[in-house]
Design an enzyme around this catalytic site. Structure first.
Site, short mmCIF file in Angstrom:
data_model
loop_
_atom_site.label_atom_id
_atom_site.label_comp_id
_atom_site.label_asym_id
_atom_site.label_seq_id
_atom_site.Cartn_x
_atom_site.Cartn_y
_atom_site.Cartn_z
N LYS A 22 0.78 -1.41 0.07
CA LYS A 22 0.02 0.22 -0.07
C LYS A 22 0.81 1.32 0.03
O LYS A 22 0.33 2.51 -0.16
CB LYS A 22 -0.89 0.16 1.22
CG LYS A 22 -1.89 -1.07 1.52
CD LYS A 22 -2.25 -0.91 2.86
CE LYS A 22 -2.98 -2.25 3.30
NZ LYS A 22 -3.45 -2.19 4.60
N ASP A 66 14.70 -1.15 -0.02
CA ASP A 66 15.65 -1.17 1.29
C ASP A 66 16.52 -2.18 1.00
O ASP A 66 17.48 -2.09 0.30
CB ASP A 66 14.62 -1.48 2.71
CG ASP A 66 15.37 -1.55 3.65
OD1 ASP A 66 16.21 -0.57 3.88
OD2 ASP A 66 14.88 -2.20 4.56
N LYS A 81 17.17 3.54 -0.25
CA LYS A 81 18.22 3.36 1.03
C LYS A 81 19.25 2.46 0.54
O LYS A 81 19.26 1.33 0.67
CB LYS A 81 17.46 2.77 2.08
CG LYS A 81 16.40 3.56 2.71
CD LYS A 81 15.97 2.55 3.90
CE LYS A 81 14.58 3.30 4.79
NZ LYS A 81 14.45 2.58 5.95
N ASP A 123 4.06 3.49 6.19
CA ASP A 123 3.45 3.05 7.50
C ASP A 123 4.45 2.50 8.29
O ASP A 123 5.54 2.12 8.14
CB ASP A 123 2.31 2.13 7.29
CG ASP A 123 2.91 0.78 7.11
OD1 ASP A 123 3.89 0.63 6.18
OD2 ASP A 123 2.45 0.16 7.63
P1 IMP Z 1 12.94 -4.50 0.74
O1 IMP Z 1 12.42 -5.74 0.38
O2 IMP Z 1 13.98 -4.91 2.13
O3 IMP Z 1 13.57 -3.69 -0.01
O4 IMP Z 1 11.81 -3.43 1.51
C1 IMP Z 1 10.77 -2.68 1.05
C2 IMP Z 1 9.66 -2.73 1.79
O5 IMP Z 1 10.13 -2.53 3.02
C3 IMP Z 1 9.07 -1.51 1.35
O6 IMP Z 1 8.15 -1.58 0.22
C4 IMP Z 1 8.40 -0.78 2.71
O7 IMP Z 1 6.82 -1.45 2.59
C5 IMP Z 1 9.17 -1.40 3.79
N1 IMP Z 1 10.06 -0.47 4.49
C6 IMP Z 1 11.24 -0.84 4.28
N2 IMP Z 1 12.03 0.47 5.17
C7 IMP Z 1 10.63 1.18 5.62
C8 IMP Z 1 10.85 2.52 6.21
O8 IMP Z 1 11.62 2.92 6.51
N3 IMP Z 1 9.45 2.80 6.49
C9 IMP Z 1 8.29 2.08 5.80
N4 IMP Z 1 8.20 0.91 5.23
C10 IMP Z 1 9.55 0.47 5.09
MG MG Z 2 5.03 -1.06 4.71
#
Ligand code: IMP
Ligand code: MG
Length: 186
Positions: free
Chosen positions: A41, A101, A129, A161
């Protein structure tokens, strides 16, 4: 909790970057029929602002992915839990992501979309990030890159969120990073 939020990007800064990104996407994809795929979302607010800065023929679609960490096995399980019917074959797809992330969610989605044979596939992310990356994947466009120490804090607002809260804030702020282990993300 609300009083612990410090503002990282103001409403005005966000609006400026969204306009700039809209112009860049428009230039890059002009003449194409774009299929905008929003990652639910977290990217809903960003996507709704961004598409109004892209004066091209476009359709919008949504996909929802969850990731859960299986601590015992030390791996991340990612799956698509919702998707609007999207005929991606031969389309110019613009994936709109909230935060890249570790890159696990994005790389999983990119692989999934590629299987459907789009004509092109670009990624526009609200937040990158880069230092948190575990999989080498890069958005084509990013509104904001967040580096240490802010990258070590949790971002909320403008669709983002913490435990489903704060999505409606008009700015992006940070809260002290909550425990990550076993967390479910979307
Ligand atoms: P990844 O798979 O580790 O790249 O995670 C990405 C997902 O993690 C994003 O789409 C967010 O939903 C969540 N996420 C990662 N860091 C944050 C943050 O600082 N605030 C909110 N959601 C985050
Ligand atoms: Mg999220």
């Amino acid at each position: 909790m609300k009083e612990k939020i410090s503002v990282l990007f103001t409403e005005e800064q966000i609006a400026k970057r969204v306009s700039e990104l809209g112009a860049q996407v428009t230039e890059s994809l002009s003449g194409r029929e774009i299929c905008v795929l929003g990652l639910m979302k977290g990217s809903l607010v960003f996507m709704s602002d961004l598409i109004r800065k892209i004066p091209l023929d476009l359709t919008i679609h949504l996909v929802r992915v969850t990731s859960s960490r299986e601590q015992a096995k030390g791996r991340v399980q990612t799956e698509i839990v919702y998707s609007t019917a999207v005929p991606l074959e031969g389309k110019d797809v613009l994936l709109v992501d909230d935060i890249v992330d570790t890159g696990i969610t994005l790389s999983y989605l990119l692989a999934h979309i590629h299987e459907h044979g789009p004509r092109s596939l670009k990624v526009c992310a609200l937040i990158d990030k880069p230092e948190a990356r575990k999989i080498d994947v890069h958005p084509d466009w990013t509104a904001f890159s967040v580096h240490e120490p802010a990258a070590d804090r949790f971002l909320v607002g403008y669709g983002l969120d913490w435990m489903e809260r704060f999505r409606g804030l008009p700015y992006i702020g940070t809260i002290p990073r909550p425990a990550r282990a076993g967390a479910s993300q979307e």
